[in-house]
Design an enzyme around this catalytic site. Structure first.
Site, PDB file in Angstrom:
ATOM      1  N   TYR A 158      58.041  63.906 -12.227  1.00 28.83           N
ATOM      2  CA  TYR A 158      59.432  64.077 -12.651  1.00 28.83           C
ATOM      3  C   TYR A 158      60.352  63.166 -11.819  1.00 28.83           C
ATOM      4  O   TYR A 158      61.384  62.704 -12.282  1.00 28.83           O
ATOM      5  CB  TYR A 158      59.836  65.549 -12.557  1.00 28.83           C
ATOM      6  CG  TYR A 158      60.981  65.920 -13.465  1.00 28.83           C
ATOM      7  CD1 TYR A 158      60.865  65.796 -14.853  1.00 28.83           C
ATOM      8  CD2 TYR A 158      62.187  66.387 -12.956  1.00 28.83           C
ATOM      9  CE1 TYR A 158      61.905  66.133 -15.694  1.00 28.83           C
ATOM     10  CE2 TYR A 158      63.237  66.729 -13.784  1.00 28.83           C
ATOM     11  CZ  TYR A 158      63.096  66.603 -15.155  1.00 28.83           C
ATOM     12  OH  TYR A 158      64.135  66.938 -15.974  1.00 28.83           O
ATOM     13  N   LYS A 165      68.687  65.783 -11.821  1.00 28.95           N
ATOM     14  CA  LYS A 165      68.950  67.191 -12.179  1.00 28.95           C
ATOM     15  C   LYS A 165      69.556  67.953 -11.006  1.00 28.95           C
ATOM     16  O   LYS A 165      70.379  68.856 -11.203  1.00 28.95           O
ATOM     17  CB  LYS A 165      67.669  67.872 -12.671  1.00 28.95           C
ATOM     18  CG  LYS A 165      67.128  67.343 -14.001  1.00 28.95           C
ATOM     19  CD  LYS A 165      68.133  67.429 -15.128  1.00 28.95           C
ATOM     20  CE  LYS A 165      67.503  67.134 -16.483  1.00 28.95           C
ATOM     21  NZ  LYS A 165      68.514  66.943 -17.540  1.00 28.95           N
TER      22      LYS A 165
HETATM   23  P1  NAD Z   1      65.703  64.215 -26.580  1.00 25.62           P
HETATM   24  O1  NAD Z   1      65.053  62.898 -26.409  1.00 25.62           O
HETATM   25  O2  NAD Z   1      65.625  64.846 -27.913  1.00 25.62           O
HETATM   26  O3  NAD Z   1      67.226  64.155 -26.137  1.00 25.62           O
HETATM   27  C1  NAD Z   1      67.698  63.258 -25.155  1.00 25.62           C
HETATM   28  C2  NAD Z   1      68.998  62.704 -25.705  1.00 25.62           C
HETATM   29  O4  NAD Z   1      69.620  61.874 -24.717  1.00 25.62           O
HETATM   30  C3  NAD Z   1      68.780  61.825 -26.934  1.00 25.62           C
HETATM   31  O5  NAD Z   1      69.544  62.343 -28.007  1.00 25.62           O
HETATM   32  C4  NAD Z   1      69.325  60.470 -26.524  1.00 25.62           C
HETATM   33  O6  NAD Z   1      69.959  59.784 -27.565  1.00 25.62           O
HETATM   34  C5  NAD Z   1      70.314  60.900 -25.446  1.00 25.62           C
HETATM   35  N1  NAD Z   1      70.713  59.787 -24.591  1.00 25.62           N
HETATM   36  C6  NAD Z   1      69.927  59.011 -23.788  1.00 25.62           C
HETATM   37  N2  NAD Z   1      70.668  58.056 -23.197  1.00 25.62           N
HETATM   38  C7  NAD Z   1      71.960  58.240 -23.628  1.00 25.62           C
HETATM   39  C8  NAD Z   1      73.181  57.575 -23.391  1.00 25.62           C
HETATM   40  N3  NAD Z   1      73.253  56.501 -22.594  1.00 25.62           N
HETATM   41  N4  NAD Z   1      74.297  58.044 -24.007  1.00 25.62           N
HETATM   42  C9  NAD Z   1      74.242  59.097 -24.833  1.00 25.62           C
HETATM   43  N5  NAD Z   1      73.114  59.779 -25.103  1.00 25.62           N
HETATM   44  C10 NAD Z   1      71.987  59.341 -24.510  1.00 25.62           C
HETATM   45  O7  NAD Z   1      65.048  65.155 -25.449  1.00 25.62           O
HETATM   46  P2  NAD Z   1      65.383  66.647 -24.952  1.00 25.62           P
HETATM   47  O8  NAD Z   1      64.154  67.079 -24.247  1.00 25.62           O
HETATM   48  O9  NAD Z   1      65.930  67.456 -26.058  1.00 25.62           O
HETATM   49  O10 NAD Z   1      66.476  66.399 -23.846  1.00 25.62           O
HETATM   50  C11 NAD Z   1      67.752  67.026 -23.863  1.00 25.62           C
HETATM   51  C12 NAD Z   1      68.100  67.544 -22.470  1.00 25.62           C
HETATM   52  O11 NAD Z   1      67.233  68.633 -22.151  1.00 25.62           O
HETATM   53  C13 NAD Z   1      67.925  66.528 -21.349  1.00 25.62           C
HETATM   54  O12 NAD Z   1      68.959  66.692 -20.396  1.00 25.62           O
HETATM   55  C14 NAD Z   1      66.597  66.937 -20.733  1.00 25.62           C
HETATM   56  O13 NAD Z   1      66.452  66.514 -19.404  1.00 25.62           O
HETATM   57  C15 NAD Z   1      66.741  68.435 -20.852  1.00 25.62           C
HETATM   58  N6  NAD Z   1      65.504  69.209 -20.680  1.00 25.62           N
HETATM   59  C16 NAD Z   1      64.425  68.931 -21.432  1.00 25.62           C
HETATM   60  C17 NAD Z   1      63.251  69.653 -21.252  1.00 25.62           C
HETATM   61  C18 NAD Z   1      62.004  69.357 -22.064  1.00 25.62           C
HETATM   62  O14 NAD Z   1      60.913  69.756 -21.654  1.00 25.62           O
HETATM   63  N7  NAD Z   1      62.111  68.697 -23.192  1.00 25.62           N
HETATM   64  C19 NAD Z   1      63.207  70.687 -20.307  1.00 25.62           C
HETATM   65  C20 NAD Z   1      64.351  70.955 -19.555  1.00 25.62           C
HETATM   66  C21 NAD Z   1      65.497  70.199 -19.750  1.00 25.62           C
END
Ligand code: NAD
Length: 258
Positions: A158, A165
């Site tokens: 990570y 984070k």
């Molecule tokens: P995802 O890829 O569907 O979403 C990530 C989003 O970030 C995308 O829509 C992308 O377009 C956007 N993004 C990236 N760079 C950008 C920029 N410069 N400007 C605007 N938007 C931008 O993946 P996800 O897993 O749904 O991620 C969403 C959030 O959830 C993130 O913060 C991620 O760290 C967090 N998260 C994810 C998980 C997991 O296991 N998937 C667990 C905990 C937290």
């Protein structure tokens, strides 16, 4: 009863139907919120079409490009929100990015550029979006962001995203303290691992999910809809006394020591 009727909700971070932001948008819509959706623009417009088609059934009244590294674009989003809605009640910050190379191997190999990019997009963006939203949250409001356990404990691969984070979680506290007098609440959801576009960049994500399925009290990981339900709660009056908190939606994994 969870009711968001009459609330204007700006949702960032929908990339596709696996996105956590998509799960959140669906639950906010189901609770009656009026949605505005932003998407990350690309040169060919493919991303825009994909997201537009996906969200169409939720009838968003705003659909806007927003790269959080582009200050002018962020300003345009809030100018459009002001013009169309006059006020905003809910901001969902659900986005992150780090170079794929920085999400595997030794953390000490993280480049300066990779570090800055991860922190800028994944943590600073909450500050800049909150700044834009706060003046439009004239009836108070709720800001919700997405974080992960790797921001408080070491999770293999990570790496720099864990640092981002950690910063994001402190952003939640500083923003909650600053904006509380305006009745704007700021909280984070720490979600368990879910297969998405972003998580696929983290080395060994499938092993992480399998580990959670074996060890978490609920013996599974969580869904986008479960995260969406928790977000809807944090955006509703049912959580009116809650701010500056990180809510774990991770099937209980965080409590385990061994
Ligand atoms: P995802 O890829 O569907 O979403 C990530 C989003 O970030 C995308 O829509 C992308 O377009 C956007 N993004 C990236 N760079 C950008 C920029 N410069 N400007 C605007 N938007 C931008 O993946 P996800 O897993 O749904 O991620 C969403 C959030 O959830 C993130 O913060 C991620 O760290 C967090 N998260 C994810 C998980 C997991 O296991 N998937 C667990 C905990 C937290």
């Amino acid at each position: 009863m969870l009711d968001l009727t009459g609330k204007n909700a700006l949702v960032t971070g929908i990339a596709n139907n696996r996105s956590i932001a998509w799960g959140i948008a669906q639950q906010l819509h189901a609770a009656g919120a009026n949605l505005g959706v932003t998407y990350l623009p690309d040169d060919k417009g493919k991303f825009e079409k994909k997201v537009r088609d996906l969200v169409e059934p939720l009838n968003p009244s705003l659909f806007l490009p927003c790269n959080v590294q582009n200050d002018a674009q962020v300003d345009e989003v809030f100018a459009a929100v002001k013009e169309k809605w006059g006020k905003v009640d809910i901001l969902i910050h659900c986005l992150a990015f780090a170079n794929r190379d920085d999400l595997t191997g030794d953390f000490s190999n993280t480049s300066r550029q990779g570090y800055q990019t991860a922190l800028d997009i994944s943590a600073y963006s909450l500050v800049t979006l909150a700044k834009g939203a706060k003046d439009l949250m004239t009836d108070g409001g709720s800001i919700v962001t997405l974080t992960y356990l790797g921001g408080v404990r070491v999770v293999p691969n990570y790496n720099v995203m864990g640092i981002a984070k950690a910063a994001l979680e402190m952003n939640v506290k500083y923003l909650a303290s600053e904006l509380g007098p305006q009745q704007i609440r700021v909280n984070g959801i720490s979600a368990g691992p879910i297969r998405t576009l972003a998580s696929s960049a983290v080395g060994g994500i499938l092993d992480m999910i399998h580990h959670v399925e074996e060890v978490a009290p609920l013996r599974r990981t969580v869904t986008q809809q479960e995260v969406g339900n928790a977000a809807a709660f944090l955006c509703s009056d049912l959580s009116s006394g809650v701010t500056g908190q990180i809510l774990y939606v991770d099937a209980g994994y965080e409590i385990m020591g061994m």
